[in-house]
Motif scaffolding. Structure first.
Motif, mmCIF file in Angstrom:
data_model
loop_
_atom_site.group_PDB
_atom_site.id
_atom_site.type_symbol
_atom_site.label_atom_id
_atom_site.label_comp_id
_atom_site.label_asym_id
_atom_site.label_seq_id
_atom_site.Cartn_x
_atom_site.Cartn_y
_atom_site.Cartn_z
ATOM 1 N N GLU A 114 0.840 -1.199 0.000
ATOM 2 C CA GLU A 114 0.000 0.000 0.000
ATOM 3 C C GLU A 114 0.878 1.253 0.000
ATOM 4 O OE1 GLU A 114 -3.556 1.823 -0.491
ATOM 5 O OE2 GLU A 114 -3.123 -0.313 -0.579
ATOM 6 N N GLU A 115 1.974 1.223 0.740
ATOM 7 C CA GLU A 115 2.897 2.358 0.740
ATOM 8 C C GLU A 115 3.516 2.560 -0.636
ATOM 9 O OE1 GLU A 115 5.698 1.787 3.907
ATOM 10 O OE2 GLU A 115 4.176 2.030 5.456
ATOM 11 N N LYS A 116 3.849 1.484 -1.326
ATOM 12 C CA LYS A 116 4.388 1.580 -2.688
ATOM 13 C C LYS A 116 3.353 2.153 -3.631
ATOM 14 C CE LYS A 116 7.578 -2.259 -2.072
ATOM 15 N NZ LYS A 116 7.812 -3.675 -2.303
ATOM 16 N N ARG A 117 2.086 1.731 -3.489
ATOM 17 C CA ARG A 117 1.006 2.250 -4.324
ATOM 18 C C ARG A 117 0.831 3.745 -4.099
ATOM 19 N NH1 ARG A 117 -3.656 4.187 -4.248
ATOM 20 N NH2 ARG A 117 -3.936 3.933 -2.019
ATOM 21 N N ILE A 118 0.911 4.172 -2.843
ATOM 22 C CA ILE A 118 0.800 5.594 -2.515
ATOM 23 C C ILE A 118 1.920 6.371 -3.205
ATOM 24 C CG2 ILE A 118 1.065 7.273 -0.626
ATOM 25 C CD1 ILE A 118 -0.413 5.178 1.161
ATOM 26 N N TYR A 119 3.122 5.844 -3.159
ATOM 27 C CA TYR A 119 4.256 6.517 -3.780
ATOM 28 C C TYR A 119 4.072 6.616 -5.303
ATOM 29 C CZ TYR A 119 8.977 7.781 -5.110
ATOM 30 O OH TYR A 119 10.057 8.427 -5.648
ATOM 31 N N ARG A 120 3.647 5.502 -5.926
ATOM 32 C CA ARG A 120 3.457 5.499 -7.388
ATOM 33 C C ARG A 120 2.371 6.481 -7.809
ATOM 34 N NH1 ARG A 120 3.788 -0.112 -6.569
ATOM 35 N NH2 ARG A 120 1.546 -0.275 -6.814
ATOM 36 N N SER A 121 1.291 6.565 -7.048
ATOM 37 C CA SER A 121 0.173 7.397 -7.480
ATOM 38 C C SER A 121 0.307 8.867 -7.081
ATOM 39 C CB SER A 121 -1.153 6.840 -6.959
ATOM 40 O OG SER A 121 -1.196 6.909 -5.556
ATOM 41 N N THR A 122 1.030 9.152 -5.995
ATOM 42 C CA THR A 122 1.091 10.537 -5.527
ATOM 43 C C THR A 122 2.500 11.101 -5.431
ATOM 44 O OG1 THR A 122 1.285 9.964 -3.184
ATOM 45 C CG2 THR A 122 -0.959 10.116 -4.089
ATOM 46 N N GLY A 123 3.517 10.245 -5.453
ATOM 47 C CA GLY A 123 4.879 10.704 -5.246
ATOM 48 C C GLY A 123 5.221 10.909 -3.772
ATOM 49 N N PHE A 124 4.283 10.600 -2.884
ATOM 50 C CA PHE A 124 4.479 10.750 -1.440
ATOM 51 C C PHE A 124 5.233 9.542 -0.911
ATOM 52 C CE2 PHE A 124 3.228 10.328 2.998
ATOM 53 C CZ PHE A 124 3.348 11.621 3.466
ATOM 54 N N LYS A 125 6.396 9.788 -0.320
ATOM 55 C CA LYS A 125 7.224 8.719 0.229
ATOM 56 C C LYS A 125 6.867 8.522 1.702
ATOM 57 C CE LYS A 125 10.742 5.874 0.635
ATOM 58 N NZ LYS A 125 10.444 4.491 0.508
ATOM 59 N N VAL A 126 6.220 7.419 2.023
ATOM 60 C CA VAL A 126 5.850 7.104 3.403
ATOM 61 C C VAL A 126 7.105 6.675 4.159
ATOM 62 C CG1 VAL A 126 4.471 5.599 4.895
ATOM 63 C CG2 VAL A 126 3.516 6.411 2.720
ATOM 64 N N LEU A 127 7.381 7.349 5.253
ATOM 65 C CA LEU A 127 8.527 7.005 6.087
ATOM 66 C C LEU A 127 8.136 6.063 7.219
ATOM 67 C CD1 LEU A 127 10.224 10.511 6.320
ATOM 68 C CD2 LEU A 127 10.763 8.607 4.770
#
Length: 141
Positions: A114-127
């Motif tokens: 889910e964190e990878k999906r967030i990064y791919r779709s928004t560019g937001f890097k979850v720490l």
């Protein structure tokens, strides 16, 4: 968490003493696989008949946190900090809104995807992330 003997050896090697209060606090974290507040920690120390003062407990919490033996856990519904062993692995918590009991829970589905999906779709890097389940425990129902 590592065993007490290993932790003691490592701290001694780094030049730190393992005082009675430090040892007792480490034992609380070794025995509890749930986040404990400073107040809960002091209650546990009091039951062991160990003499201590609040300042020492807070100083030791900072010491153990700085050495990554414990980590701070914050819940959105509480102002007080809680602490747990630092090497319990990634997990989440079940929190009873009635009695305030906290239990650890591991999820079957890994949130890494889910964190990878967030990064791919928004560019937001979850720490990091925190997930708390609020409800009523079996004992309070």
């Amino acid at each position: 968490m590592k065993d007490l003997t290993r932790i003691t050896r490592e701290l001694n090697k780094e030049g730190f003493r393992v005082t009675r209060i430090r040892k007792a606090m480490l034992e609380v974290f070794l025995d509890n696989h749930k986040p404990v507040s400073a107040e809960e920690l002091m209650d546990a120390l009091g039951r062991s008949k160990l003499a201590f003062n609040r300042t020492t407990v807070y100083r030791e919490l900072n010491f153990l946190t700085e050495r990554a033996l414990i980590k701070e856990v914050r819940f959105l519904h509480e102002r007080a900090k809680r602490y747990e062993a630092a090497d319990l692995g990634h997990h989440h918590h079940l929190i009873c809104v009635s009695c305030k009991k906290v239990e650890d829970i591991e999820l079957k589905n890994d949130l890494d995807e889910e964190e990878k999906r967030i990064y791919r779709s928004t560019g937001f890097k979850v720490l990091s992330h925190a997930l708390e389940f609020m409800g009523i425990c079996q004992g309070c129902r």
